[in-house]
Write an enzyme that holds these catalytic residues in place. Structure first.
Site, PDB file in Angstrom:
ATOM      1  N   ASP A 197     -90.169 -55.938  18.058  1.00  8.54           N
ATOM      2  CA  ASP A 197     -90.551 -54.989  17.027  1.00  8.54           C
ATOM      3  C   ASP A 197     -90.578 -53.600  17.646  1.00  8.54           C
ATOM      4  O   ASP A 197     -90.828 -53.451  18.844  1.00  8.54           O
ATOM      5  CB  ASP A 197     -91.931 -55.335  16.466  1.00  8.54           C
ATOM      6  CG  ASP A 197     -92.329 -54.427  15.318  1.00  8.54           C
ATOM      7  OD1 ASP A 197     -91.629 -54.426  14.277  1.00  8.54           O
ATOM      8  OD2 ASP A 197     -93.334 -53.708  15.446  1.00  8.54           O
ATOM      9  N   GLU A 224     -92.082 -49.523  16.944  1.00  5.91           N
ATOM     10  CA  GLU A 224     -92.832 -48.533  16.179  1.00  5.91           C
ATOM     11  C   GLU A 224     -92.079 -47.237  16.398  1.00  5.91           C
ATOM     12  O   GLU A 224     -91.598 -46.960  17.507  1.00  5.91           O
ATOM     13  CB  GLU A 224     -94.285 -48.439  16.650  1.00  5.91           C
ATOM     14  CG  GLU A 224     -95.075 -49.741  16.512  1.00  5.91           C
ATOM     15  CD  GLU A 224     -95.120 -50.326  15.110  1.00  5.91           C
ATOM     16  OE1 GLU A 224     -95.031 -49.553  14.128  1.00  5.91           O
ATOM     17  OE2 GLU A 224     -95.231 -51.555  14.978  1.00  5.91           O
ATOM     18  N   HIS A 283     -98.942 -53.425  13.134  1.00 10.41           N
ATOM     19  CA  HIS A 283     -98.271 -52.158  13.411  1.00 10.41           C
ATOM     20  C   HIS A 283     -98.449 -51.695  14.844  1.00 10.41           C
ATOM     21  O   HIS A 283     -98.344 -50.511  15.143  1.00 10.41           O
ATOM     22  CB  HIS A 283     -98.669 -51.073  12.404  1.00 10.41           C
ATOM     23  CG  HIS A 283     -98.312 -51.454  11.008  1.00 10.41           C
ATOM     24  ND1 HIS A 283     -97.011 -51.532  10.567  1.00 10.41           N
ATOM     25  CD2 HIS A 283     -99.083 -51.826   9.957  1.00 10.41           C
ATOM     26  CE1 HIS A 283     -97.003 -51.923   9.312  1.00 10.41           C
ATOM     27  NE2 HIS A 283     -98.240 -52.112   8.922  1.00 10.41           N
ATOM     28  N   ASP A 288     -96.919 -57.395  16.517  1.00 11.69           N
ATOM     29  CA  ASP A 288     -95.983 -57.690  15.429  1.00 11.69           C
ATOM     30  C   ASP A 288     -94.843 -58.590  15.901  1.00 11.69           C
ATOM     31  O   ASP A 288     -94.371 -59.448  15.151  1.00 11.69           O
ATOM     32  CB  ASP A 288     -95.419 -56.403  14.827  1.00 11.69           C
ATOM     33  CG  ASP A 288     -96.402 -55.700  13.896  1.00 11.69           C
ATOM     34  OD1 ASP A 288     -97.492 -56.251  13.633  1.00 11.69           O
ATOM     35  OD2 ASP A 288     -96.081 -54.590  13.436  1.00 11.69           O
TER      36      ASP A 288
END
Length: 187
Positions: free
Chosen positions: A28, A30, A167, A172
């Site tokens: 994942d 961000e 998040h 995640d």
């Protein structure tokens, strides 16, 4: 940019790869925004696994050389001070690509994360990833049609998966791995 990774959409093939011990990497990102054209990755989290369990984890914050919006800070709890103290992604992206190796990439809304990763590869003068990829968003829509929503947070709650700090990239990625396992093992 459309990511060049080939998606595995054949469920029988996916289950066979999983049962035969293929190595997967759930990951994942961000980011500072929604478009890799003008936004950057601020965090990558990833977990390598097989049907037998977790093999290793990789997680790092990056300095995007951009000011984080209040929305991103509120969503991720990643502050400007945190990214300002971090290295730029070009110092660590090769390490992450070695971590991925030839594993099958697993991501929720995979196109988003892969577009960002491959954009960062191009910025750093590296070849884009060509790993096979699996999108748990698409998998969940097929295998869990009764779920009202298909966002990762909602599915984690719906299926009783511990989502850690939503998040944040590593949490995640772990949630995505658990969702993937539930989907692949669903009969």
């Amino acid at each position: 940019m459309q990511h060049p990774n080939k998606k595995i959409t054949d469920l029988r093939r996916l289950r066979k790869l999983y049962e035969e011990g293929a190595v997967f990497t759930a990951f994942d990102t961000e980011t500072t925004g929604v478009s890799p054209t003008n936004s950057r990755i601020i965090e990558i989290g990833a977990v390598r696994f097989t049907k037998d369990g977790t093999l290793s984890k990789w997680s790092r914050l990056f300095d995007p050389d951009q000011i984080l919006s209040p929305f991103i800070v509120s969503l991720t709890h990643i502050t400007q001070q945190m990214v300002d103290a971090a290295d730029p992604i070009q110092n660590h992206i090769q390490s992450f690509l070695r971590f991925l190796d030839s594993s099958i990439i697993v991501a929720h809304n995979a196109q988003f994360d892969l577009n960002f990763l491959n954009a960062e590869c191009e910025i750093c003068g590296l070849p884009v990833t060509k790993n096979y990829a699996v999108d748990t968003l698409q998998l969940s829509r097929i295998l869990i049609p009764e779920a009202e929503y298909h966002k990762l947070d909602y599915l984690a709650d719906y299926l009783g998966i511990d989502k850690g700090s939503s998040h944040r990239a590593l949490d995640d990625a772990i949630t995505c791995m658990e969702l993937f396992k539930k989907c692949v093992e669903k009969r």
